[in-house]
Design a protein around this motif. Sequence first.
Motif, PDB file in Angstrom:
ATOM      1  N   GLN A  36       0.763  -1.233   0.194  1.00 14.93           N
ATOM      2  CA  GLN A  36      -0.335   0.038  -0.511  1.00 14.93           C
ATOM      3  C   GLN A  36       0.762   1.114   0.146  1.00 14.93           C
ATOM      4  O   GLN A  36       0.936   2.327  -0.814  1.00 14.93           O
ATOM      5  N   THR A  37       2.007   1.858   0.769  1.00 12.21           N
ATOM      6  CA  THR A  37       2.930   2.342   0.897  1.00 12.21           C
ATOM      7  C   THR A  37       3.251   2.182  -0.320  1.00 12.21           C
ATOM      8  O   THR A  37       3.392   3.856  -0.858  1.00 12.21           O
ATOM      9  N   GLN A  38       3.575   1.709  -0.943  1.00  8.99           N
ATOM     10  CA  GLN A  38       5.042   2.151  -2.353  1.00  8.99           C
ATOM     11  C   GLN A  38       3.775   2.527  -3.590  1.00  8.99           C
ATOM     12  O   GLN A  38       4.030   3.316  -3.958  1.00  8.99           O
ATOM     13  N   HIS A  39       2.219   1.354  -3.104  1.00  6.45           N
ATOM     14  CA  HIS A  39       1.602   2.200  -4.617  1.00  6.45           C
ATOM     15  C   HIS A  39       1.268   4.124  -4.042  1.00  6.45           C
ATOM     16  O   HIS A  39       1.282   4.673  -4.868  1.00  6.45           O
ATOM     17  N   LEU A  40       1.021   4.217  -3.085  1.00  6.18           N
ATOM     18  CA  LEU A  40       1.120   5.479  -2.774  1.00  6.18           C
ATOM     19  C   LEU A  40       1.922   6.046  -3.209  1.00  6.18           C
ATOM     20  O   LEU A  40       2.242   7.601  -3.891  1.00  6.18           O
ATOM     21  N   ALA A  41       3.215   5.804  -2.861  1.00  6.08           N
ATOM     22  CA  ALA A  41       4.515   6.475  -2.905  1.00  6.08           C
ATOM     23  C   ALA A  41       4.340   7.179  -4.876  1.00  6.08           C
ATOM     24  O   ALA A  41       5.111   7.473  -5.107  1.00  6.08           O
ATOM     25  N   VAL A  42       4.188   5.597  -5.062  1.00  2.00           N
ATOM     26  CA  VAL A  42       4.315   5.678  -6.406  1.00  2.00           C
ATOM     27  C   VAL A  42       3.686   6.999  -7.335  1.00  2.00           C
ATOM     28  O   VAL A  42       3.739   7.348  -8.301  1.00  2.00           O
TER      29      VAL A  42
END
Length: 161
Positions: A36-42
């Motif tokens: 989830q964090t990676q999705h938001l960061a991207v």
Amino acid sequence: MRLTMILLNTSLTSKITLFFTAAILSVSALAADFNQTQHLAVQGDAKAQFNLGILYGEGLGVRQDSAKAAEWYKKSADQGIPEAQYNLGVMYLKGEGLRQDYAKAAVWYEKVANQGDAKAQYNLGLMYDAGLGVRQNPETAKEWFGKSCDNGNQDGCNKYQ
């Protein structure tokens, strides 16, 4: 006596089972949080980018990778997140995940020091005191130590005197 040993072993077995179950659930939750964090960061979320920097920097839920940590801190720092700016300064100072560059460390420390961060003010004072990445200037160093002290950093107070 034998009945007591069986009960103790059962209790121990239950505790071990609970421990491993909790560990497995924690790892699963961490993996979900990472995704989830990676999705938001991207997508450009600055706080998620900072958090992804922490996950890569500490190796939480992923293989530790200082270069990826620096990459995500930079994206977050460029969007004005002070903690990312500070961490990027540290990474440039130490040469962790990127080439050591005292001048870039000083630039990032100054950005966050101007926002009132006592640790960055202290570190910038040390850099001016030693001439690391900046022209050595004891007066400027003392100013930064004083600001650090004013913001509650005892080390800054000690250096200010």
